[in-house]
Each structure stands twice: as structure tokens, then as C-alpha cells.
Design a protein around this motif. Structure first.
Motif, PDB file in Angstrom:
ATOM      1  N   ASP A  98       4.230  -2.848   3.772  1.00 20.27           N
ATOM      2  CA  ASP A  98       4.558  -2.013   4.913  1.00 20.27           C
ATOM      3  C   ASP A  98       5.162  -2.816   6.080  1.00 20.27           C
ATOM      4  O   ASP A  98       6.115  -2.454   6.738  1.00 20.27           O
ATOM      5  CB  ASP A  98       3.556  -1.006   5.261  1.00 20.27           C
ATOM      6  N   TYR A 107       6.965   8.299   9.275  1.00 21.32           N
ATOM      7  CA  TYR A 107       6.577   8.101   8.025  1.00 21.32           C
ATOM      8  C   TYR A 107       5.907   9.580   7.477  1.00 21.32           C
ATOM      9  O   TYR A 107       4.734   9.999   8.288  1.00 21.32           O
ATOM     10  CB  TYR A 107       5.298   7.222   8.093  1.00 21.32           C
ATOM     11  N   VAL A 159       3.212  11.038   5.680  1.00 25.08           N
ATOM     12  CA  VAL A 159       2.525  10.622   4.820  1.00 25.08           C
ATOM     13  C   VAL A 159       0.998  11.294   5.024  1.00 25.08           C
ATOM     14  O   VAL A 159       0.936  11.657   6.338  1.00 25.08           O
ATOM     15  CB  VAL A 159       2.048   9.204   4.787  1.00 25.08           C
ATOM     16  N   HIS A 209      -4.633   2.994   8.322  1.00 29.10           N
ATOM     17  CA  HIS A 209      -3.287   2.320   8.000  1.00 29.10           C
ATOM     18  C   HIS A 209      -2.268   2.215   9.054  1.00 29.10           C
ATOM     19  O   HIS A 209      -1.842   1.056   9.377  1.00 29.10           O
ATOM     20  CB  HIS A 209      -2.928   2.592   6.492  1.00 29.10           C
ATOM     21  N   PHE A 210      -1.692   3.377   9.284  1.00 29.03           N
ATOM     22  CA  PHE A 210      -0.566   3.266  10.170  1.00 29.03           C
ATOM     23  C   PHE A 210      -0.827   3.111  11.797  1.00 29.03           C
ATOM     24  O   PHE A 210      -0.078   2.500  12.143  1.00 29.03           O
ATOM     25  CB  PHE A 210       0.102   4.766  10.073  1.00 29.03           C
ATOM     26  N   HIS A 225       2.332  15.560  -3.712  1.00 31.59           N
ATOM     27  CA  HIS A 225       3.333  14.822  -3.133  1.00 31.59           C
ATOM     28  C   HIS A 225       4.370  15.738  -2.731  1.00 31.59           C
ATOM     29  O   HIS A 225       5.630  15.723  -2.038  1.00 31.59           O
ATOM     30  CB  HIS A 225       4.166  14.195  -4.518  1.00 31.59           C
ATOM     31  N   TYR A 253      -0.911  -3.165   0.633  1.00 33.96           N
ATOM     32  CA  TYR A 253      -0.266  -2.248   1.038  1.00 33.96           C
ATOM     33  C   TYR A 253       0.291  -2.485   2.258  1.00 33.96           C
ATOM     34  O   TYR A 253       1.555  -2.153   2.694  1.00 33.96           O
ATOM     35  CB  TYR A 253      -1.140  -0.915   0.977  1.00 33.96           C
ATOM     36  N   GLU A 299       8.387  -0.386  -3.292  1.00 33.95           N
ATOM     37  CA  GLU A 299       7.615  -1.312  -2.938  1.00 33.95           C
ATOM     38  C   GLU A 299       7.934  -2.813  -3.623  1.00 33.95           C
ATOM     39  O   GLU A 299       7.812  -3.925  -3.021  1.00 33.95           O
ATOM     40  CB  GLU A 299       5.951  -1.116  -3.317  1.00 33.95           C
ATOM     41  N   HIS A 315      10.037   5.634  -0.418  1.00 28.61           N
ATOM     42  CA  HIS A 315       9.397   4.384  -0.485  1.00 28.61           C
ATOM     43  C   HIS A 315       8.405   4.206  -1.661  1.00 28.61           C
ATOM     44  O   HIS A 315       7.069   4.418  -1.435  1.00 28.61           O
ATOM     45  CB  HIS A 315       8.669   4.146   0.881  1.00 28.61           C
ATOM     46  N   GLN A 374      -4.194   8.446   5.359  1.00 28.39           N
ATOM     47  CA  GLN A 374      -3.665   7.165   5.741  1.00 28.39           C
ATOM     48  C   GLN A 374      -3.766   6.739   7.173  1.00 28.39           C
ATOM     49  O   GLN A 374      -2.998   5.799   7.695  1.00 28.39           O
ATOM     50  CB  GLN A 374      -2.521   6.822   4.972  1.00 28.39           C
ATOM     51  N   GLY A 418       5.911   3.963  -4.580  1.00 28.12           N
ATOM     52  CA  GLY A 418       5.063   3.056  -5.125  1.00 28.12           C
ATOM     53  C   GLY A 418       5.157   2.709  -6.599  1.00 28.12           C
ATOM     54  O   GLY A 418       4.789   3.150  -7.397  1.00 28.12           O
ATOM     55  N   SER A 442       7.965   9.289  -1.489  1.00 26.76           N
ATOM     56  CA  SER A 442       7.091   8.050  -1.640  1.00 26.76           C
ATOM     57  C   SER A 442       5.922   8.283  -2.559  1.00 26.76           C
ATOM     58  O   SER A 442       4.916   7.602  -2.479  1.00 26.76           O
ATOM     59  CB  SER A 442       6.574   7.370  -0.511  1.00 26.76           C
ATOM     60  N   PRO A 443       5.887   8.691  -3.938  1.00 24.54           N
ATOM     61  CA  PRO A 443       5.125   8.866  -4.899  1.00 24.54           C
ATOM     62  C   PRO A 443       4.896   7.496  -5.244  1.00 24.54           C
ATOM     63  O   PRO A 443       5.683   6.662  -5.364  1.00 24.54           O
ATOM     64  CB  PRO A 443       5.417   9.996  -5.672  1.00 24.54           C
ATOM     65  N   ASN A 444       3.350   7.499  -5.864  1.00 27.38           N
ATOM     66  CA  ASN A 444       3.211   6.558  -6.701  1.00 27.38           C
ATOM     67  C   ASN A 444       3.812   6.693  -8.228  1.00 27.38           C
ATOM     68  O   ASN A 444       3.325   7.616  -8.697  1.00 27.38           O
ATOM     69  CB  ASN A 444       1.828   5.967  -6.846  1.00 27.38           C
ATOM     70  N   ASP A 504      10.871   8.142   6.091  1.00 32.63           N
ATOM     71  CA  ASP A 504      10.304   7.720   5.151  1.00 32.63           C
ATOM     72  C   ASP A 504       9.463   8.859   4.268  1.00 32.63           C
ATOM     73  O   ASP A 504       8.379   9.214   5.043  1.00 32.63           O
ATOM     74  CB  ASP A 504       9.376   6.623   5.394  1.00 32.63           C
TER      75      ASP A 504
HETATM   76  N1  ARG Z   1       2.816   5.556  -2.017  1.00 36.08           N
HETATM   77  C1  ARG Z   1       1.954   5.956  -0.950  1.00 36.08           C
HETATM   78  C2  ARG Z   1       1.110   7.040  -1.639  1.00 36.08           C
HETATM   79  O1  ARG Z   1       1.660   7.762  -2.312  1.00 36.08           O
HETATM   80  C3  ARG Z   1       2.620   6.500   0.041  1.00 36.08           C
HETATM   81  C4  ARG Z   1       3.713   5.466   0.789  1.00 36.08           C
HETATM   82  C5  ARG Z   1       3.954   6.132   2.260  1.00 36.08           C
HETATM   83  N2  ARG Z   1       5.079   5.201   2.731  1.00 36.08           N
HETATM   84  C6  ARG Z   1       4.767   4.006   3.417  1.00 36.08           C
HETATM   85  N3  ARG Z   1       5.552   3.157   4.051  1.00 36.08           N
HETATM   86  N4  ARG Z   1       3.395   3.569   3.210  1.00 36.08           N
HETATM   87  O2  ARG Z   1      -0.231   6.975  -1.426  1.00 36.08           O
END
Ligand code: ARG
Length: 659
Positions: A393, A411, A413, A420-421, A134, A389, A340, A160, A417, A162, A123-125, A120
Motif C-alpha cells: 500500500d 479508499y 474499504v 491499517h489505513f 465486495h 499488505y 498488488e 487494487h 481495515q 488482491g 479491489s477484491p482478492n 481505490d
Molecule cells: N484486497 C483487499 C481486500 O479485499 C482490499 C484492498 C483495498 N485497497 C487497498 N489499497 N488496500 O481486503
């Protein structure tokens, strides 16, 4: 073949004569960085002293007596208190190196147990401009995907996106109130970015105004405290160690005061940006509840409101175009792009399942999972019914397990974060996913020259596209200046120069990123990144182009060399050093994969390129004393080219034949 693995296995057999946990001692063998100590050195005899109650030298002798390495090493030597030095046999080195010439796997064995690894990454927003943060996920994730594929694993990549968050509330709000229709139809992405920035700055403005009084008070108090601490520290009457303590306290207070001032100034800046422009000021005044309204637009989207859903569908393809352009430039592809939004229909069921299984409970209206070892719970549904979020996930994890059957999920990332993980991974075994290996491949921040998170000239978070443009320009200046280009025969054409600048520019951004250990922050310096000297992509590309230049001058090709080469000979230390480095390619990949650390491969490639340069300076190739030596050196150069090309490709970087 992995020399290190083979030697460890042989050492394990030799250690079997002792009653102990053989593996942990057998792993105490390393490549040396000084040929004086052999090519590999085992130092397990020293720690064994305490276990076996014997002098280490004697232990080393017993190990060596049982060690069977005659096929690839000279007779082992014992040095100092009990180091076992292993020197590879030259004839073995020659044979193993020449075998790489016609081996596309470059000596990398097939994995004993191939795994399915889902990565994964990126995964940008979307709906906001992609920024330099990113790049790390994209570049590291791509390199990891490449290395695991090369090692023979099954890799599935999934972006993934956002594509369902509050940023859509912002552009929906922006579209409803501020859109310039003709601008939108002409260049939708640009208009959406403008709307995003506009709404964001208005939200920030009102938030800054609300936060200002507190920030002012904090800054004032911190300044007073710093002054008092400073005065106390200057008091000459006070003796040590109190004096030192006071000095430290003064420093801490000063730091706090500076930080508080910075926060305050940040807020003031945000306010000034709007206040300076009367039109913006009027806009801000007539949208004073914008923050709440934006949240409501997001909530309406999530509830399935027709208008907002329609706008979301209208915007999304443009957002995708925007990021795909960057992926094209970076030459990065994904097997899947399940954002998402894809998981939204599953969220209700996921929460219900957690409740049914007694894993989640209601707390102050929200649905929460309380996990052992964590202070705060994992919230999966807010009081107002919104999912979070973490809910997405969790749904993603369940979906991936069912559809892709991975053994492992990485992941890639930002380290911010990690909480969270940690929670997600702690919950996984409780929902039947205990068999999955879940890894948060975290990374640090890209910093500007001032040591703070990188900003562009405009003051925004560094926009990725301008950054790539700047890198290409810098590469053009650094490695393609007309004087240099004219020296090549035939001189480089403009198209070639542009191609080189593209490869080096984009490559420099990737290479610099991958050359740092991923968990550390690093300072972004275009000038250093595109330089020809030092651990840079340009240095490696130059070494590669130089090899190709020799082949051209010798009117031969890599393919021809590979087809005709029969044997290698070692007449010079530089040849030996280079060949050993080439043989370690497999080890470097292994190390990168084990630690999810691309910098292991970067360091290896840089070292190999340097050894090539030493070889090149000391061992004439085309002007070698005889044809056997010439053929041998050409073969060595050809293996070097293969290794550099394959290694760079794993890092996501192409090679240029001339520069
Ligand atoms: N979209 C999130 C961000 O930019 C990162 C996602 C990472 N992947 C995940 N499965 N949470 O902060």
C-alpha cells in the motif's frame, strides 16, 4: 444554482455588521421539512444572544433588516424567539425550474476548484469467488466516482486487485495435488474455485482440530460461570442495587457463554464436514501439514520460483474473467486495474528508503515503522523477508502520487481495515505526501436475516453471482408478473419483462446498499429490496415509468417538451413542493460528495419521487383545465424525469421506460 449556498452567502453579508466569526453562524441555515416555517430557516439569532447580549428577536430583526434576498425570497419572517423563515418566491422557483429543462448539468454549477480524485475501490482478492462483501466497495466506489465526475472533478478509478496473496498459495497447492485436468481445460474458473474451496476446507479442518481443546475448555468454563452468575442473580436475600448488578453480570456471563458455544460449534461443524465423508477424511489425513505447505507455496511464488510463477500466470487471466463477468453485470468500469502484483518490483526499494531515511528500524528481525499514537508498529518486512499488505500500500501510494498527481485519494474499504489505513495515513506525510488528502471511506457488513454476516443457502459466504441471479428472479416476481404486464398498453413483451427484471434486480442490490449509511451494517432482504412500496429502486423506477407513460399518452417526448416549454406556473402546493425538490438536486449531490455518503442522494431521490406521486395524484396533467397549465405540468414532469434519471445513473442504475 445551490439555493442553500446562495442563502448562506447572503446571510454572511447580513451578519458582517456584528463583530464575530460570520461563517459559522451563516451556516446555521437549513431547508425546513414543514412549509409552515418557510422553505429555509436560519436559527443563528438564538446562539448569538450569548455573544451579543441582546434578545434574539431583536438580533433577528437586525439581521433581517440587512438581509438582501429580495430577488429569490418573499420578505423574511421572524417566528418564535427569533427564527428567520425564508420562503422562496413562486416566480423565482418557476424560472429556476424551467431552466433545468435544457440544462444537462441540472443546475449544478461547475466547481470553483476542480480536484483530481483517485478512487481505490472494489479491489477484491482474486482467485477466490467474489462474495457479497465486495458489492459494497464496488457499488459505493462507483457511485462516488460518478458523483465527483458529475460535479466536475477529475476522477481516476483504480481497482487494487488482491492478486498476489496467500489465496494463490492455496490454488497452487490445490493445482499441484488435486487438479482435474479435464475439468480445468473445460471450465478453468470453476475448477480453480473448487480447488480453492477444497484446500481452504482442509486448512480449516486442521486448524479447527488444533483449536478444539481450547475452545471446549473455554465453552465449559463460560457455561459454569454463567450458571453461577444466574444463581447469584436469583438470590432473593440480596437487596438493590446489588441485585441489579448481579442481574447484569448474569446477562453478560450468559452472552459470553453463548458466544463461546457458538465458536465451539463452528469448529465442530468444520470438522464434521470432512469427517462425514470418508474420502475427504483420507485426504485430510494425507495432507496434515497443508497450512504450512500453502504458506510455502505463496513464499515460493513471491521469491520468483519458476513453476509457481508459471502457474500464477496461467491462473490470473481466468481469475480476471471471473470478476470481469460480475463487473459487466453490474456495469462498473475502472480506468486502471493495477493489482498488488504490479507493485512487487518496487517493494524492496520502498523498505530501503524507509530505512535510509531513518523512518524504519529493525525490531526482532522485522523492519518496522513506529508511529506516534499507535501501540503496534507498521511492519513493512517480516523476519523471513516477506513484504506485507502495508508495504504494497505504501508503494502504491508513492506510485499514484507520482503518476496520477491526485489531490485526494479515497479508499473504499471495509471498516475492519481502519487500523491499517490509520497507520498508512500517519506515515504518508513523513514520506513527502503531506499534500495528499487521504480518506478511508469505510463501510459496515452485510447481514443475513439472522443478523450475522450474510451466508448463502450452501453455507458459504454469499456468492455474488447467485445473489444477482436471485435478485433478478425476485424482481421478475415482484414487478413483472403477467397480470401487471398485461395491463400495460401494449402489454409487455417477454424481452421487455426480462429487461425490467434485470434493471430492477441489479438496481435493487445497488440501491439497497446505497440507501443505508455506509458505516452501518444492514440486513439483506431480497423481498424488501425489490418491493414496489417503500424506499426501493422499484418505487423510483415506477415513478419514472409513469412519467414516460404520460408522455406517450400525450403523444409527446421529453425533447419536445424541453424545446417548447416557455414557462412554469404554480397553482397547487404539490407543484411547488415538487419544483423545490427538483431545485435541490444540486444540494443533494453536494451533500453526498461532502460526506462520501450515497444515502444522501438516495434519500433525496426517494423524496422527490414521492413528491412527484403527490403531484401526479392532485394535478391532472393531460386533462389539465387549460393548455398553459398542461404545458407547465408536462414541463415539471419532464424535469422530474431528468432528475430521477441523472440521480439513478449516479447511483449506477439505469431506468426503464415502461413497467
Ligand atoms: N484486497 C483487499 C481486500 O479485499 C482490499 C484492498 C483495498 N485497497 C487497498 N489499497 N488496500 O481486503
Amino acid at each position: 444554482m445551490r439555493i442553500l449556498e446562495v442563502l448562506q452567502a447572503r446571510l454572511a453579508i447580513a451578519l458582517a455588521q456584528f463583530p464575530l466569526d460570520v461563517q459559522s453562524y451563516a451556516s446555521q441555515i437549513r431547508p425546513t421539512n414543514n412549509a409552515k416555517f418557510g422553505d429555509y430557516q436560519a436559527n443563528c439569532a438564538m446562539p448569538l444572544k450569548a455573544v451579543l447580549n441582546e434578545p434574539p428577536h431583536q438580533i433577528a430583526e437586525r439581521i433581517v433588516a440587512a438581509l438582501q434576498v429580495r430577488d429569490l425570497c418573499e420578505p423574511p419572517e421572524i417566528a418564535g424567539p427569533g427564527f428567520i423563515n425564508l420562503r422562496l418566491r413562486d416566480d423565482w422557483i418557476c424560472e429556476a425550474t424551467i431552466a433545468m429543462l435544457n440544462d444537462d448539468r441540472l443546475g449544478v454549477p461547475d466547481p470553483p476548484n476542480s480536484r483530481t480524485i483517485l478512487i481505490d475501490f472494489s479491489s477484491p482478492n482474486v482467485a477466490k469467488p467474489m462474495h457479497v462483501g465486495h458489492i459494497r466497495s464496488t457499488v459505493i466506489g462507483d457511485a462516488l466516482a460518478n458523483v465527483f465526475r458529475f460535479l466536475g472533478h477529475r476522477v481516476i478509478t483504480d481497482n487494487h486487485l488482491g492478486d498476489w496473496g496467500t489465496q494463490f498459495g492455496m490454488i497452487i497447492y490445490g493445482y499441484k495435488h488435486f487438479v482435474d485436468e479435464s475439468a480445468f481445460s473445460q471450465s478453468p474458473v470453476q475448477e480453480l474455485v473448487r480447488l480453492y474451496r477444497l484446500v481452504n476446507s482442509l486448512v480449516d479442518y486442521h486448524a479447527a482440530i488444533a483449536a478444539l481443546p481450547d475452545a471446549q475448555e473455554t465453552a465449559d468454563q463460560a457455561a459454569v460461570a454463567a450458571e453461577q452468575a444466574e444463581r447469584a442473580a436469583r438470590d432473593a436475600e440480596v437487596a438493590q442495587p446489588e441485585r441489579r448488578k448481579r442481574k447484569q453480570a448474569a446477562q453478560t456471563a450468559k452472552r459470553k457463554s453463548l458466544a463461546a458455544r457458538e465458536t465451539l460449534e463452528g469448529l465442530q461443524q468444520k470438522i464434521a464436514q470432512i469427517d462425514i465423508d470418508p474420502a475427504m477424511q483420507t485426504l485430510a489425513a494425507s495432507h496434515s501439514k497443508i497450512a504450512g505447505d500453502v504458506l510455502r507455496e505463496t513464499a515460493k511464488l513471491h521469491e520468483g520460483d519458476r513453476e509457481n510463477l508459471g502457474l500464477w500466470q496461467k491462473f490470473l487471466p481466468h481469475c480476471s474473467d471471473e470478476i470481469n463477468r460480475i463487473y459487466d453485470r453490474l456495469n462498473v468500469r475502472f480506468d486502471h486495474t493495477l493489482g498488488e502484483s504490479f507493485y512487487q518490483p518496487m517493494l524492496g526499494d520502498v523498505v530501503q528508503r524507509l530505512v535510509d531515511e531513518g523512518l524504519a528500524t529493525e525490531s526482532e528481525g522485522a523492519i518496522c515503522v513506529f508511529l506516534e499514537g499507535f501501540d503496534a508498529p507498521l511492519i513493512v518486512r517480516k523476519k523471513d523477508g516477506a513484504f506485507l499488505y502495508a508495504t504494497t500500500d505504501l508503494a502504491t501510494l508513492l506510485y499514484r502520487n507520482e503518476h496520477f498527481r491526485p489531490d485526494e485519494i479515497l479508499y473504499v474499504v471495509d471498516s475492519r481495515q481502519s487500523d491499517h489505513f490509520d497507520k498508512l495515513f500517519a506515515l504518508a506525510p513523513q514520506v513527502g505526501l503531506g499534500h495528499l488528502r487521504l480518506v478511508h471511506v469505510q463501510f459496515g457488513t452485510v447481514l443475513g436475516p439472522d443478523g450475522k454476516p450474510l451466508k448463502t443457502r450452501s453455507g458459504n459466504n454469499a456468492n455474488l453471482e447467485t445473489l444477482l441471479d436471485d435478485a433478478v428472479t425476485a424482481a421478475m416476481e415482484a414487478v413483472c408478473e403477467p397480470e401487471r404486464s398485461a395491463k400495460l398498453q401494449p402489454p409487455l413483451t417477454d424481452a421487455e419483462r426480462q429487461q425490467i427484471a434485470n434493471v430492477i434486480g441489479h438496481g435493487a442490490i445497488k440501491y439497497a446498499d446505497l440507501s443505508h449509511h455506509r458505516t452501518s451494517d444492514y440486513r439483506f432482504s431480497l423481498k424488501k429490496m425489490v418491493a414496489l412500496e417503500g424506499n426501493t429502486v422499484a418505487y423510483l423506477e415506477y415513478a419514472y415509468a409513469r412519467i414516460q407513460g404520460i408522455f406517450r399518452a400525450g403523444e409527446t417526448t421529453e425533447a419536445e417538451i424541453a424545446a417548447n416549454a416557455t414557462r412554469l406556473e404554480i397553482n397547487h402546493d404539490a407543484e411547488r413542493e415538487l419544483a423545490i425538490s427538483l431545485l435541490r438536486f444540486s444540494e443533494a449531490l453536494q451533500q453526498m460528495a461532502e460526506d462520501y455518503a450515497p444515502n444522501a442522494l438516495v434519500d433525496y431521490l426517494y423524496d422527490t419521487a414521492r413528491r412527484y406521486m403527490v403531484f401526479n395524484d392532485n394535478c391532472p396533467i393531460l386533462k389539465a383545465p387549460d393548455s398553459a397549465t398542461k404545458d407547465s405540468r408536462l414541463a415539471l414532469a419532464a424535469v422530474t424525469a431528468k432528475v430521477l434519471r441523472a440521480g439513478l445513473r449516479i447511483l449506477g442504475i439505469e431506468v426503464v421506460p415502461r413497467m
